[in-house]
Design an enzyme around this catalytic site. Sequence first.
Site, PDB file in Angstrom:
ATOM      1  N   LYS A 111       0.823  -1.210   0.000  1.00 13.08           N
ATOM      2  CA  LYS A 111       0.000   0.000   0.000  1.00 13.08           C
ATOM      3  C   LYS A 111       0.862   1.268   0.000  1.00 13.08           C
ATOM      4  CE  LYS A 111      -3.955  -2.317   0.500  1.00 13.08           C
ATOM      5  NZ  LYS A 111      -3.514  -3.734   0.563  1.00 13.08           N
TER       6      LYS A 111
HETATM    7  C1  LIG Z   1      -4.074  -4.863   0.112  1.00 17.90           C
HETATM    8  C2  LIG Z   1      -3.268  -6.088   0.070  1.00 17.90           C
HETATM    9  C3  LIG Z   1      -3.492  -7.069  -0.897  1.00 17.90           C
HETATM   10  C4  LIG Z   1      -4.611  -6.976  -1.908  1.00 17.90           C
HETATM   11  O1  LIG Z   1      -4.426  -5.953  -2.842  1.00 17.90           O
HETATM   12  P1  LIG Z   1      -5.646  -5.416  -3.697  1.00 17.90           P
HETATM   13  O2  LIG Z   1      -5.120  -4.262  -4.458  1.00 17.90           O
HETATM   14  O3  LIG Z   1      -6.698  -5.009  -2.707  1.00 17.90           O
HETATM   15  O4  LIG Z   1      -6.101  -6.527  -4.574  1.00 17.90           O
HETATM   16  C5  LIG Z   1      -2.665  -8.179  -0.914  1.00 17.90           C
HETATM   17  N1  LIG Z   1      -1.679  -8.335   0.000  1.00 17.90           N
HETATM   18  C6  LIG Z   1      -1.445  -7.403   0.952  1.00 17.90           C
HETATM   19  C7  LIG Z   1      -0.357  -7.659   1.938  1.00 17.90           C
HETATM   20  C8  LIG Z   1      -2.211  -6.248   1.009  1.00 17.90           C
HETATM   21  O5  LIG Z   1      -1.965  -5.331   1.957  1.00 17.90           O
END
Ligand SMILES: *Cc1c(COP(=O)(O)O)cnc(C)c1O
Length: 494
Positions: A111
């Site tokens: 993120k």
């Molecule tokens: C948010 C997240 C995901 C999923 O990503 P999306 O963009 O919501 O599909 C996968 N792994 C981790 C560790 C995340 O924080």
Amino acid sequence: MDKLYKSTRGGQTPIDFYNAILQGIASDGGLLVPDFAFEKKDLHALLKLDYVDLATEVISAFTPDGTKEEIRALAKEAYASGLFDEGVVPLKKAGGLYVAELFHGQTAAFKDMALSLLPHFMTYSLKKKGENREVMILAATSGDTGKAALEGFKDVPGTTIKVFYPIDGVSNIQKQQMVTTTGNNVEVVGIHGNFDDAQRAVKEAFASAKLKALCEEHNVFLSSANSINIGRLIPQIVYYFHSYLTLVRDGTIELGHQVNFTVPSGNFGNCLAGWIAKQMGLPVHRFIVASNKNNILTDFFKTGEYDARREFYKTNAPAMDILVSSNLERLVYFMVNGDTAKVKSFMDELNKDGIYRIDEETLKTIQDQFSAGFLSEEEVLETIKTVYVDHGYLLDTHTAVGYGVYEEYFRNTGDTTPTVLLSTASPYKFPESVYEALTGKKEDVYQAIDDLHKLTAVEIPYPLKGIKDRKVLHKGVIDKEEILDFVAKRIEEL
Ligand SMILES: *Cc1c(COP(=O)(O)O)cnc(C)c1O
């Protein structure tokens, strides 16, 4: 030509980039998408660029003409001011896969790739619009968005941020990261409910006439830090190009050759950014959409039916514990060639009946580009162990899902296209599960961090060092039904 953004459901007059960032979600409940053709990039010209310059080239394809140098300044703040280590996104090798590590930012999860930049987009857009209202950011989180958004927005002038997380639905480390956040404009609230409940309430807040009136009265407006905000997607396109170009520079592939990406998915924002990269000229053969036991995406990609009427599981990959995958709406929009009436009818069905089904032709278009699969929790642990023992690479639980689903894809297809695994978190964000995977033993979270380090010598990421001793500053917990009232109260207090 102006680059405008419109709603996937067709119910809002198109708006420019700045308003799209500030607004977060379309006024008709749809998601904002570019109302212009994706700009094709000359890969050769991108080959020699560093991360900041690459980000500038890719991102400015979505911003108003003549803003490239301003975007470069923002990208520098995000990616070259010391928030990332190891060159932003290092590429490693694990068995047959190339691993793009997206977790070198200030919260040790992917993120950070977008949320290091979104606050800069936000203040930049406030300035461009001469906006004098305060912006209140609402974020629902399955664990990682929350902390990354808090770090990004804390003490940013003109903004306040409220984060809602499922009290029993995030890892111990994710929770500790969030509730210890400092900053005079941040608030973190646990909710009794799951991520979908939090995301739904936040979407409702944006649509609420009552909140809108309150906002006007108090000179504030609401925006989103979730991947419903187009400002989350755009920065994520960059690392797809970066990973590809790194493989070219290493001599692993030739410029123009295709690769696959295997993507641990939840809200589908990560994978969708990759698909957009492909539209911009990145040679991608297939995307492999990897889910955990909450395998609603797997079923959708296999059958064309999106059926949210199912049990919600709390798993060892909690950031992917999602049943209503927001960004799928954007993919469906593109796959039905921008037919907003069709998207609206699907989403109305989903809201009303909890299910919709796309037509065979659209499904075929999707299946030409995407494969999908899922892993059980036991398979997640097995994958972590095998990959560590066989290849010396330590996966976190989410990235293990991407790895395991790729292995199944490879067994089924024999496709030898070089494949990049997007690694979405450091193993130290989920240390109990990773430790259990390696040793078969269960340990308390902080003990597991120490012992994992002793066992593997894998570096503990800088944001997690000393986390145990940080002071808990946010203790609020509310019911999922109270989120709207809570937001109303906070607006009134401004
Ligand atoms: C948010 C997240 C995901 C999923 O990503 P999306 O963009 O919501 O599909 C996968 N792994 C981790 C560790 C995340 O924080």
